[in-house]
Design a protein around this motif. Structure first.
Motif, PDB file in Angstrom:
ATOM      1  N   PHE A  54       0.824  -1.734   0.286  1.00 35.30           N
ATOM      2  CA  PHE A  54       0.131   0.221   0.012  1.00 35.30           C
ATOM      3  C   PHE A  54       0.648   0.899  -0.310  1.00 35.30           C
ATOM      4  O   PHE A  54       0.356   1.767  -0.944  1.00 35.30           O
ATOM      5  CB  PHE A  54      -0.809   0.235   1.181  1.00 35.30           C
ATOM      6  CG  PHE A  54      -1.403   1.542   1.913  1.00 35.30           C
ATOM      7  CD1 PHE A  54      -2.779   2.269   0.709  1.00 35.30           C
ATOM      8  CD2 PHE A  54      -1.188   2.188   2.754  1.00 35.30           C
ATOM      9  CE1 PHE A  54      -3.621   2.640   0.717  1.00 35.30           C
ATOM     10  CE2 PHE A  54      -1.525   3.096   2.260  1.00 35.30           C
ATOM     11  CZ  PHE A  54      -3.277   3.884   2.034  1.00 35.30           C
ATOM     12  N   ALA A  55       2.169   1.534   0.997  1.00 30.14           N
ATOM     13  CA  ALA A  55       2.555   2.575   0.855  1.00 30.14           C
ATOM     14  C   ALA A  55       3.653   2.404  -0.265  1.00 30.14           C
ATOM     15  O   ALA A  55       3.059   4.337  -0.884  1.00 30.14           O
ATOM     16  CB  ALA A  55       3.847   2.398   1.535  1.00 30.14           C
ATOM     17  N   ALA A  61      -6.135  13.007   8.087  1.00 27.57           N
ATOM     18  CA  ALA A  61      -5.863  11.597   8.527  1.00 27.57           C
ATOM     19  C   ALA A  61      -6.358  11.308  10.173  1.00 27.57           C
ATOM     20  O   ALA A  61      -6.431  10.298  10.042  1.00 27.57           O
ATOM     21  CB  ALA A  61      -4.308  11.315   8.680  1.00 27.57           C
ATOM     22  N   ALA A  62      -6.046  12.181  10.899  1.00 27.96           N
ATOM     23  CA  ALA A  62      -6.344  12.116  11.818  1.00 27.96           C
ATOM     24  C   ALA A  62      -7.939  11.740  12.076  1.00 27.96           C
ATOM     25  O   ALA A  62      -9.221  11.418  12.599  1.00 27.96           O
ATOM     26  CB  ALA A  62      -6.022  13.250  13.053  1.00 27.96           C
ATOM     27  N   LEU A  63      -8.890  13.072  11.400  1.00 26.68           N
ATOM     28  CA  LEU A  63     -10.212  12.859  11.072  1.00 26.68           C
ATOM     29  C   LEU A  63     -10.443  11.123  10.660  1.00 26.68           C
ATOM     30  O   LEU A  63     -11.742  10.628  11.175  1.00 26.68           O
ATOM     31  CB  LEU A  63     -10.614  13.750  10.721  1.00 26.68           C
ATOM     32  CG  LEU A  63     -11.885  13.760   9.528  1.00 26.68           C
ATOM     33  CD1 LEU A  63     -12.492  14.469  11.459  1.00 26.68           C
ATOM     34  CD2 LEU A  63     -12.281  15.231   9.339  1.00 26.68           C
ATOM     35  N   GLY A  64      -9.607  10.660   9.881  1.00 26.20           N
ATOM     36  CA  GLY A  64     -10.026   9.841   8.552  1.00 26.20           C
ATOM     37  C   GLY A  64      -9.707   8.203   9.711  1.00 26.20           C
ATOM     38  O   GLY A  64     -10.972   7.456  10.604  1.00 26.20           O
ATOM     39  N   VAL A 109      -1.816   2.739  10.945  1.00 28.05           N
ATOM     40  CA  VAL A 109      -0.523   2.575  10.376  1.00 28.05           C
ATOM     41  C   VAL A 109      -1.085   3.100   9.207  1.00 28.05           C
ATOM     42  O   VAL A 109      -0.272   3.911   8.160  1.00 28.05           O
ATOM     43  CB  VAL A 109       0.722   1.913  10.681  1.00 28.05           C
ATOM     44  CG1 VAL A 109       1.333   1.357   9.286  1.00 28.05           C
ATOM     45  CG2 VAL A 109       0.834   1.137  11.024  1.00 28.05           C
ATOM     46  N   PHE A 110      -2.006   2.483   8.515  1.00 32.38           N
ATOM     47  CA  PHE A 110      -2.455   2.569   7.179  1.00 32.38           C
ATOM     48  C   PHE A 110      -3.055   4.073   7.150  1.00 32.38           C
ATOM     49  O   PHE A 110      -2.941   4.406   5.574  1.00 32.38           O
ATOM     50  CB  PHE A 110      -3.558   1.669   6.659  1.00 32.38           C
ATOM     51  CG  PHE A 110      -3.309  -0.007   7.064  1.00 32.38           C
ATOM     52  CD1 PHE A 110      -2.107  -0.262   5.951  1.00 32.38           C
ATOM     53  CD2 PHE A 110      -4.269  -1.166   7.033  1.00 32.38           C
ATOM     54  CE1 PHE A 110      -1.767  -1.373   5.644  1.00 32.38           C
ATOM     55  CE2 PHE A 110      -3.670  -2.029   7.094  1.00 32.38           C
ATOM     56  CZ  PHE A 110      -2.648  -2.393   5.812  1.00 32.38           C
ATOM     57  N   ASN A 111      -3.846   4.600   8.049  1.00 34.90           N
ATOM     58  CA  ASN A 111      -4.566   5.701   7.449  1.00 34.90           C
ATOM     59  C   ASN A 111      -2.641   7.099   8.232  1.00 34.90           C
ATOM     60  O   ASN A 111      -3.311   8.000   7.187  1.00 34.90           O
ATOM     61  CB  ASN A 111      -5.165   6.250   8.552  1.00 34.90           C
ATOM     62  CG  ASN A 111      -6.758   5.752   8.978  1.00 34.90           C
ATOM     63  OD1 ASN A 111      -7.786   6.538   7.522  1.00 34.90           O
ATOM     64  ND2 ASN A 111      -6.981   4.350   8.874  1.00 34.90           N
ATOM     65  N   LEU A 112      -1.996   6.606   8.463  1.00 35.83           N
ATOM     66  CA  LEU A 112      -0.857   7.832   8.710  1.00 35.83           C
ATOM     67  C   LEU A 112       0.080   8.043   7.461  1.00 35.83           C
ATOM     68  O   LEU A 112       0.949   8.553   7.151  1.00 35.83           O
ATOM     69  CB  LEU A 112      -0.663   7.747   9.931  1.00 35.83           C
ATOM     70  CG  LEU A 112      -1.042   7.978  11.233  1.00 35.83           C
ATOM     71  CD1 LEU A 112      -0.195   8.132  12.214  1.00 35.83           C
ATOM     72  CD2 LEU A 112      -1.394   9.416  10.561  1.00 35.83           C
ATOM     73  N   THR A 113       0.367   6.748   6.668  1.00 31.50           N
ATOM     74  CA  THR A 113       1.063   6.020   5.660  1.00 31.50           C
ATOM     75  C   THR A 113       0.841   7.272   4.343  1.00 31.50           C
ATOM     76  O   THR A 113       2.082   8.053   3.812  1.00 31.50           O
ATOM     77  CB  THR A 113       0.507   5.164   5.368  1.00 31.50           C
ATOM     78  OG1 THR A 113       1.275   3.672   5.323  1.00 31.50           O
ATOM     79  CG2 THR A 113       1.589   4.907   3.578  1.00 31.50           C
ATOM     80  N   PRO A 114       0.262   7.923   3.896  1.00 29.30           N
ATOM     81  CA  PRO A 114      -0.011   9.078   3.428  1.00 29.30           C
ATOM     82  C   PRO A 114       0.813  10.135   3.207  1.00 29.30           C
ATOM     83  O   PRO A 114       1.358  10.763   2.532  1.00 29.30           O
ATOM     84  CB  PRO A 114      -1.772   9.127   2.601  1.00 29.30           C
ATOM     85  CG  PRO A 114      -2.436   7.830   2.955  1.00 29.30           C
ATOM     86  CD  PRO A 114      -1.098   7.773   4.608  1.00 29.30           C
ATOM     87  N   VAL A 115       0.764  10.572   5.082  1.00 29.14           N
ATOM     88  CA  VAL A 115       1.598  11.680   5.727  1.00 29.14           C
ATOM     89  C   VAL A 115       2.607  11.872   5.225  1.00 29.14           C
ATOM     90  O   VAL A 115       3.376  12.492   4.735  1.00 29.14           O
ATOM     91  CB  VAL A 115       1.219  11.545   6.430  1.00 29.14           C
ATOM     92  CG1 VAL A 115       1.639  13.286   7.342  1.00 29.14           C
ATOM     93  CG2 VAL A 115      -0.701  12.263   6.870  1.00 29.14           C
TER      94      VAL A 115
END
Length: 424
Positions: free
Chosen positions: A117-118, A179-182, A153-159
């Motif tokens: 995913f990353a 990312a935090a909201l998601g 980890v998944f939600n923060l990866t795009p940041v």
């Protein structure tokens, strides 16, 4: 490319929890729950396939990224889809998420999905929408607490990927906020759905247990009914065939003792024995068909009672009297059967035990009750003593089944009076 927003994902309802097996019934319940959980995987197969396939089309059609990056991103998404079909669905949990530990294979698989995913996000920012697929994979393969770490980890990866691509921290704040909201939305919905899934599984297990208990109750009821039927048949045989055979034996013995001294009396007793045997045969045939006294098919209740009293006088020479008053012709058949059996049993006891010189039988009906009274002046007995055989207990059981009352009044040397009261 920079995505416009970080997508959020609500995880799927977690696999149904099952209790540890405790006996064959519990094991069957666990197997049922596991099978139900596996059936749901087909829906997730379709969801993940459509999600990743549609996203791959969008990524490949993205004109803002070069072809090489798009190919890398699409390849990573395809590997995620392929790995789910070959590996992931086999690791999907069908046990209690809060009890069984995560397997190394499941942790390794979800880690590999995170790497793919990353890589897909690094090649093309649109691939961040694969969160809609990878978050459910985490919830399907890992226990709840571990899956929450994975989706974080998944939600923060795009940041960090976005920050490295832009080589600037200007967008870091908004990306972190998204990312935090998601993540908050994902965790909230995920925990809620997993809890709902657990409650549903517990209800399903409870229903299975209730059905098992219902089956046990049905089996026990069947056994109780069979036992009651055996008891009833035993009472029927005792009240008919056994009493008839007793009369036959008594008459034949009397005839044997009179063959030389009083041939006419012997012939009379033998004739009575033959008649009793024929009546016994009729009773046996009646039991095979409707289990009702054969005499009731050929006469009224009053006639049957008088016939029983007359037979006692002929067989034993005891002085008898019989009075029938006001008995309705439409008295229910079950009540008539009980009254006939009560007369038969009472008179049989007179033959065998009373040594009486006179017997009186009264059958009368009042406003709401029919009363049968059998009175003899024989040796009597102690009613408080525990009765043996099927006689009085069987008679009392018959009467009580119809809501009636049976009373026995007797004392040694004072005769016996049996009273049977049945509601009309």
């Amino acid at each position: 490319m920079t995505p416009t927003a970080t997508p959020t994902v609500a995880p799927p309802a977690g696999p149904a929890p099952t209790a540890g097996p405790a006996g064959s019934a519990a094991a069957a319940t666990v197997a049922t729950a596991a099978a139900a959980s596996r059936r749901w995987l087909g829906s997730w197969d379709a969801y993940l396939t459509v999600c990743l396939l549609g996203l791959s089309v969008l990524v490949y059609a993205d004109d803002e990224a070069d072809t090489a990056h798009r190919v890398v991103s699409v390849t990573c998404l395809a590997l995620i889809a392929l790995s789910w079909g070959l590996i992931g669905r086999r690791l999907a949990r069908d046990d209690d998420l809060d009890r069984e530990p995560d397997t190394p294979a499941a942790i390794g698989y979800v880690t590999a999905v995170a790497v793919l995913f990353a890589a897909a996000v690094a090649a093309d920012g649109l691939a961040s929408f694969a969160l809609f697929a990878v978050c459910p994979i985490a919830f399907l393969c890992l226990r709840l607490r571990t899956s929450l770490v994975a989706v974080t980890v998944f939600n923060l990866t795009p940041v960090p990927v976005h920050a490295l691509q832009e080589r600037s921290l200007d967008q870091l704040g908004p990306d972190l906020a998204l990312a935090a909201l998601g993540l908050a939305f994902t965790v909230l919905i995920g925990v809620s759905l997993v809890n709902i899934s657990k409650q549903s599984a517990e209800r399903a297990q409870l229903i299975d247990e209730l059905e098992a208990r219902r089956a046990e109750v049905t089996a026990l009821s069947h056994e109780a009914g069979a036992a009651a039927e055996r008891t009833r048949l035993a009472a029927e045989i005792h009240d008919t065939l056994a009493q008839g055979f007793t009369s036959i034996v008594t008459l034949v013995q009397a005839a044997e003792s009179e063959l030389d001294a009083d041939r006419p009396a012997a012939d009379r007793h033998l004739a009575l024995a033959v008649r009793t045997a024929r009546e016994n045969l009729a009773e046996a045939r009646a039991m095979v068909t409707v289990l009702a006294p054969a005499d009731l098919g050929a006469g009224t209740l009053a006639e049957v009672v008088r016939k029983q009293v007359t037979r006692l006088a002929e067989e034993t020479g005891v002085e008898t009297s019989c009075a029938v008053d006001g008995v309705p012709a439409d008295l229910p058949t079950r009540a008539q059967v009980v009254l006939v059996r009560a007369v038969q049993e009472s008179l049989t006891n007179v033959r065998k035990h009373a040594s009486a010189s006179s017997v009186t039988v009264d059958l009368c009906a009042h406003a709401d009750v029919v009363t049968l009274t059998v009175d003899d002046d024989g040796v009597g007995f102690d009613p408080a003593a525990h009765p043996s055989g099927f006689g009085l207990p069987g008679m009392r059981a018959r009467v009580e089944q119809l809501g009636g009352v049976l009373s026995v009044r007797s004392a040694p040397g004072a005769g016996t009076t049996v009273t049977c009261e049945l509601p009309r």
